[in-house]
Design a protein around this motif. Sequence first.
Motif, short mmCIF file in Angstrom:
data_model
loop_
_atom_site.label_atom_id
_atom_site.label_comp_id
_atom_site.label_asym_id
_atom_site.label_seq_id
_atom_site.Cartn_x
_atom_site.Cartn_y
_atom_site.Cartn_z
N CYS A 374 19.93 46.60 36.67
CA CYS A 374 18.93 46.06 37.89
C CYS A 374 19.03 44.66 37.71
CB CYS A 374 17.68 46.60 37.35
SG CYS A 374 16.43 46.48 38.56
N PRO A 375 19.92 44.06 38.88
CA PRO A 375 20.09 42.62 38.73
C PRO A 375 18.72 41.93 38.75
CG PRO A 375 21.55 43.69 40.27
CD PRO A 375 20.72 44.91 39.98
N ALA A 376 17.49 42.41 39.48
CA ALA A 376 16.37 41.69 39.70
C ALA A 376 15.62 41.55 38.24
CB ALA A 376 15.31 42.25 40.49
N LEU A 377 15.92 42.39 37.40
CA LEU A 377 15.44 42.36 35.90
C LEU A 377 16.56 42.02 34.88
CD1 LEU A 377 13.29 45.67 36.26
CD2 LEU A 377 12.43 43.34 36.34
N GLN A 378 17.60 41.79 35.05
CA GLN A 378 18.72 41.46 34.26
C GLN A 378 18.35 40.53 33.28
OE1 GLN A 378 22.63 41.08 35.90
NE2 GLN A 378 23.64 40.68 33.98
N LYS A 379 17.65 39.20 33.80
CA LYS A 379 17.33 38.14 33.07
C LYS A 379 16.24 38.23 32.12
CE LYS A 379 20.85 35.03 35.43
NZ LYS A 379 20.88 33.81 36.31
N LEU A 380 15.23 39.22 32.71
CA LEU A 380 13.86 39.02 32.11
C LEU A 380 13.61 40.13 31.21
CD1 LEU A 380 12.37 39.38 35.63
CD2 LEU A 380 12.53 37.54 34.21
N LEU A 381 14.63 41.17 31.12
CA LEU A 381 14.46 42.34 30.25
C LEU A 381 15.77 42.70 29.55
CD1 LEU A 381 11.60 44.65 31.64
CD2 LEU A 381 11.37 42.92 29.93
N PRO A 382 15.95 43.09 28.29
CA PRO A 382 17.23 43.81 27.86
C PRO A 382 17.33 45.10 28.36
CG PRO A 382 15.61 43.76 26.05
CD PRO A 382 14.97 42.98 27.32
N SER A 383 18.53 45.73 28.36
CA SER A 383 18.73 47.04 28.87
C SER A 383 19.15 47.86 27.62
CB SER A 383 20.00 47.20 29.81
OG SER A 383 20.26 48.18 30.40
N ILE A 384 18.37 48.90 27.23
CA ILE A 384 18.67 49.85 26.24
C ILE A 384 19.39 51.15 26.79
CG2 ILE A 384 17.57 51.02 24.42
CD1 ILE A 384 17.66 48.02 24.13
#
Length: 721
Positions: A374-384
């Motif tokens: 999710c590009p909009a959240l990529q720098k805001l939250l890690p992806s698990i």
Amino acid sequence: MELLQQVTKLCARLAPGGWHSLLLAHGLDITAVPLGTELIKPLNIDRSLRGFEDFASTGNRAIEPGQPAYSLLYHALASPEVTHDQTGQPLRLFPTPAEIETVLNFVYATNRSSLQRLRKQAGDNPMAVVVFASEYRNAAQTVHSEHADLCFSRTGIARVGTAPCRYDAPLRSFLPFVDDDPYGIRVMPVRYSAYIAMQLKGDPKRFGPMDAQPGDAELDFWVPMHKLFNGSQCLVGLNLTLDLDNHQINEKLRHIHRSYTGTGWQEPQISQPPFVVTDNLAHWATPQDMGLGLLLPNATPKLVEAASLEGQPLSFWMPRGTGGMVHGRHTLDEEGRFEDLNDREGVAELVKQGGYRALHYHDNTADGWVRARCPALQKLLPSIAAYSVIGAPDFFPLCNQRQLLRWASTEPDPNIWHARLEALSNVRYCANLSLKQQPFSANDLGVTAIVGLPHRAKSKSSPSKNHPVVDRPSSLPDAAAGIFGPGWEVGRYPPFGSGPFSLSGYQMASPFTEDVRICAALGSYWPGVAPDSARTFEPRSNLHSIIPLTDEEIGQHGATAWDNQQGPQLIAHEGRMIARYRAYEYTDYTRVALDGRFSLHLTGRITQRQYQDRVRSMRRVYNVLEAGSDPVLRKDWPLLSFRLIHRPDAELATAEQESGLTLAGWTHRFHVYKRGADWTPQNDFKLRYVDIERQVTLLISEQAMLIRYGQLPWQIALEAL
């Protein structure tokens, strides 16, 4: 199209199929204009209507923002028990998987959540974009057992098959049956979704995990907070584009050559196809039909296929002592001629010793990961990531490992099975640490656990105490077998010895049919919910039948056997009756798969209750024969025949007349014998003969048992239930 418009459209489609009158009985008019106002007004829920008994008792609106289980419209569309209208007539239309997902997205859209608000809700706990496999279940199968609710796990269990998937709309589930082909097995998919989640220590009262294990209070679990979906309605101030990436890998052949020397293959060849397979294992279903996130294994003509390299059959030098985990019964000589070692006497010892060139076979089972992008959240939250398992077919898709475990814990005999039962959801190992782009951590031990949404309020009732469980397949790990190095769906690395342990697909037998052959013949030794072929073959060791399959299910009298084998037969020999068997040593389940002769056409219809009734009846037989729970004594009483009796039945009528007792309800018929000497006939080394010292026939109902010794009159069996 905005979500409300989509919800309006699906309500308009379903309304004439009985849904308008059904939901109007709760005060909800799904044809109202505007629909948005109707969906959030208070309702008077009639929980006496079929399918609404376990709707959350504090839910009183069609859409409760951010709370799917408290949203009447979502419950009605997603629950497998909502199948009839308010008059008891079957509904004529049902929602598609995509429509159910649309309503679920709308539930979260109406909550108007923002990332800032979710951070406040999480407090000091870590947050991430986490992928979960999920199912909406009735009360008895949820984490809290209080009302119907969504259940989540970071492990999903898909299953291979020979035919495309089939969705059963009233059941809100996929089914593996091919109606016009008893040997057809459909692939079984998994629903994956991305959520913003927070990391919490185990807390059964708040979110779980289900069946909390010792030490869970100190373990970290990801708990879903808010579902993610495309568009501007998911999170305030953001326009999301969401994709799910997946990586699946079958590396069983590679690990054979890593585990054994002298096979003729080594690096770098064994890290390339066909030793490692990553292509054409699975694909995403079309979102328009199934909604975003339905992962489908690719159907293949056969469950097992010959491996090839550069257009030639792939062969290897069979290593010594594989323990039956590697198929090595088909060979190639120096001239390229094929030989089936099953036609040689003493094949088991030949395979054990190895030292010949054998053919490789592969299946489409795999493990891997599913991760959200999710590009909009990529720098805001890690992806698990979620751990993805593509497992073997389930021959009892309507039965559940966790339910069997819970039932067995209430039985007076704790030693029903040869090994301890375990559900994969109760296992606390990390996921496969050798996967590409390694998304998992050795400290992430809760990956197979099942959790719920953070619990809002306690239900006023406990419908699970008398509410029946819906018999349908599940893709969550409580329906999968635990680990006994290996298991059934996934193995453990290292298989034995000390940890730390991790889950892996490559630790399983190659191909999976070798696991099936071993587990079934050992009386369902490892998985618990698996076929029991112990009575199909000659009595061996201390093994005995635990889960009796009917004569029809094992192929007696011309029926379709689940494994294409022939069960025991009574024959006359030198003036006496003996039992004749096809020897287990010469069975080849990989050959069965190559011939397309596996079937779940009959075993797949067995419900959880029926499965448990069979296990209990078999135990009662042993108890009456004074074999108790002693496996040494039980092996002396092999099972010749097992049938379900349907009235009218002449033998049952005679038994009831002679004993003076009428059996009520279902009736099981068992025919067992006291075994004597066994031998191999000189004219066929693939047969085994067993002397019969005494025959006993039993008719069993839930409350009573009739018994007949040889040809003596029927009598009431005295048993302590």
